[in-house]
Scaffold this active site. Sequence first.
Site, PDB file in Angstrom:
ATOM      1  N   LYS A 196       0.896  -1.064  -0.102  1.00  0.00           N
ATOM      2  CA  LYS A 196      -0.185   0.030  -0.137  1.00  0.00           C
ATOM      3  C   LYS A 196       0.565   1.020   0.220  1.00  0.00           C
ATOM      4  O   LYS A 196       0.963   2.256  -0.684  1.00  0.00           O
ATOM      5  CB  LYS A 196      -1.133   0.410   1.411  1.00  0.00           C
ATOM      6  N   THR A 197       1.496   0.942   0.963  1.00  0.00           N
ATOM      7  CA  THR A 197       2.891   2.236   0.808  1.00  0.00           C
ATOM      8  C   THR A 197       2.900   2.568  -0.394  1.00  0.00           C
ATOM      9  O   THR A 197       3.480   3.810  -0.950  1.00  0.00           O
ATOM     10  CB  THR A 197       4.050   2.495   2.220  1.00  0.00           C
ATOM     11  N   ASP A 208      -1.582   6.917   6.739  1.00  0.00           N
ATOM     12  CA  ASP A 208      -1.176   5.312   6.415  1.00  0.00           C
ATOM     13  C   ASP A 208      -1.993   5.282   8.105  1.00  0.00           C
ATOM     14  O   ASP A 208      -2.385   6.247   9.014  1.00  0.00           O
ATOM     15  CB  ASP A 208       0.360   5.124   7.473  1.00  0.00           C
ATOM     16  N   THR A 210      -5.307  -1.235   7.283  1.00  0.00           N
ATOM     17  CA  THR A 210      -5.357  -2.640   7.264  1.00  0.00           C
ATOM     18  C   THR A 210      -7.061  -3.137   8.135  1.00  0.00           C
ATOM     19  O   THR A 210      -6.911  -4.300   7.719  1.00  0.00           O
ATOM     20  CB  THR A 210      -4.459  -3.033   8.551  1.00  0.00           C
ATOM     21  N   ARG A 226       6.434  -8.301   2.038  1.00  0.00           N
ATOM     22  CA  ARG A 226       7.456  -7.892   3.294  1.00  0.00           C
ATOM     23  C   ARG A 226       8.204  -8.835   3.348  1.00  0.00           C
ATOM     24  O   ARG A 226       9.404  -9.028   3.887  1.00  0.00           O
ATOM     25  CB  ARG A 226       6.654  -7.108   3.978  1.00  0.00           C
TER      26      ARG A 226
HETATM   27  P1  ADP Z   1       2.342  -1.904   3.302  1.00  0.00           P
HETATM   28  O1  ADP Z   1       1.853  -0.653   3.351  1.00  0.00           O
HETATM   29  O2  ADP Z   1       0.620  -2.463   2.749  1.00  0.00           O
HETATM   30  O3  ADP Z   1       2.392  -2.127   4.549  1.00  0.00           O
HETATM   31  P2  ADP Z   1       4.080  -1.912   1.750  1.00  0.00           P
HETATM   32  O4  ADP Z   1       4.440  -1.050   0.168  1.00  0.00           O
HETATM   33  O5  ADP Z   1       5.963  -0.818   3.210  1.00  0.00           O
HETATM   34  O6  ADP Z   1       3.570  -2.521   2.732  1.00  0.00           O
HETATM   35  O7  ADP Z   1       5.482  -2.856   1.237  1.00  0.00           O
HETATM   36  C1  ADP Z   1       6.146  -3.808   2.139  1.00  0.00           C
HETATM   37  C2  ADP Z   1       7.773  -4.140   1.851  1.00  0.00           C
HETATM   38  O8  ADP Z   1       7.077  -4.945   0.430  1.00  0.00           O
HETATM   39  C3  ADP Z   1       8.263  -2.827  -0.108  1.00  0.00           C
HETATM   40  O9  ADP Z   1       9.020  -1.913   0.553  1.00  0.00           O
HETATM   41  C4  ADP Z   1       8.567  -3.750  -0.949  1.00  0.00           C
HETATM   42  O10 ADP Z   1      10.073  -4.145  -0.876  1.00  0.00           O
HETATM   43  C5  ADP Z   1       7.783  -5.173  -0.908  1.00  0.00           C
HETATM   44  N1  ADP Z   1       6.901  -4.541  -2.297  1.00  0.00           N
HETATM   45  C6  ADP Z   1       6.642  -4.605  -1.415  1.00  0.00           C
HETATM   46  N2  ADP Z   1       4.550  -4.542  -2.493  1.00  0.00           N
HETATM   47  C7  ADP Z   1       5.225  -4.918  -3.340  1.00  0.00           C
HETATM   48  C8  ADP Z   1       5.336  -5.020  -5.016  1.00  0.00           C
HETATM   49  N3  ADP Z   1       4.195  -5.177  -5.880  1.00  0.00           N
HETATM   50  N4  ADP Z   1       6.381  -5.436  -6.211  1.00  0.00           N
HETATM   51  C9  ADP Z   1       7.789  -4.881  -5.538  1.00  0.00           C
HETATM   52  N5  ADP Z   1       8.377  -5.136  -4.115  1.00  0.00           N
HETATM   53  C10 ADP Z   1       6.871  -4.844  -3.058  1.00  0.00           C
END
Ligand code: ADP
Length: 342
Positions: A67-68, A112, A161, A223
């Site tokens: 998401k981030t 977030d 989430t 992640r």
């Molecule tokens: P969330 O915000 O949903 O908790 P993040 O966007 O922070 O998740 O993702 C965590 C890590 O996972 C990112 O830093 C990245 O390295 C990896 N990641 C997430 N989604 C992808 C994707 N679609 N392709 C490649 N790497 C990804």
Amino acid sequence: MSSPTQKKQEKREDDIFLDSKLRPSKWAEYIGQKQIKDNLHILLEAARGRNQPPEHILFYGPPGLGKTTLAHLIAHETGRQMKVTSGPAIEKVGDLASILTNLSPGDILFIDEIHRLNKMVEEILYPAMESGSLDIIIGKGPSARTIQLDLPPFTLVAATTRIALLSSPLRSRFSGGVFRLEFYTDEEIKEIARRSLSILGTEHTLEDDALEEIARRSRFTPRTANYLIKRVRDFAQVHKKSLSKKTVHEALSLLGIDELGLSSSDRKVLETIIDKFDGGPVGLKTIAAATAEEEATIEEVTEPYLIQLGLLERTAKGRVATQKAYDHLGFDYPENKDSNEC
Ligand code: ADP
């Protein structure tokens, strides 16, 4: 020894470091979530054509699904500046007012954990999202008056989430769309893991069946895949081993991660439901108390994965462990269980 809170904090710092190092900075590096990417491209292209900031967007789904990263990519794609904050960091109305009045025209504001905004703050956000104005109350009692400040045009990108905790007035203000992130396929996770390993650097190449093993235990979550890749690389380096399937197996066993990718806390939740509550149904609060895990962690992290694997069901009466969960943990599934529940 670290306290549980310290442990959580340490893990978080490790996550933050890995996330920023491995976060894709181009759309081509963002694997999977095709439907969301296609929709975002249209939305961003249309906004560009109208010479306006994109409309407000909400992403939801379990932690670590990207998401981030999508928020960063939107800022990158549109060449806009992004300000980052989170629900718990905005404690008072004044905190949000200060963030909003300090935005430059066209900025992206990323919030977030937006489900953790308090109600008073949320109410200030409505007019800001809808009409770009900030309503501030000055004074108290009968002499109180409201003044309205015009805000620079901005795009709110938010992530949560826990979509169910968002009020419907807030949800409905994300006019650009509300997007649910899906778990990743093994193939997608393998691609992500391969890229991560090349960024983290190692003298060995990861054998194909070793990659498969990591993908299988990554909870369908980028992640987690990144975290496991790092741990396996460290293990191989310290023990001077190649990055083979056997090394992956050894490294992940040491971390307590089993062949389905369950951690010891996932197994504890399932074992508790089976052993102490005859397989359920049992309520979330009771499970949290019996396992000494936080309710939010069980709901946001543990359950979605167990449900995805078909080990747990969420029913109106509570959580129920499935026969697959009994089999996986080596418990006998009671023969009369299904008929008892009818
Ligand atoms: P969330 O915000 O949903 O908790 P993040 O966007 O922070 O998740 O993702 C965590 C890590 O996972 C990112 O830093 C990245 O390295 C990896 N990641 C997430 N989604 C992808 C994707 N679609 N392709 C490649 N790497 C990804």
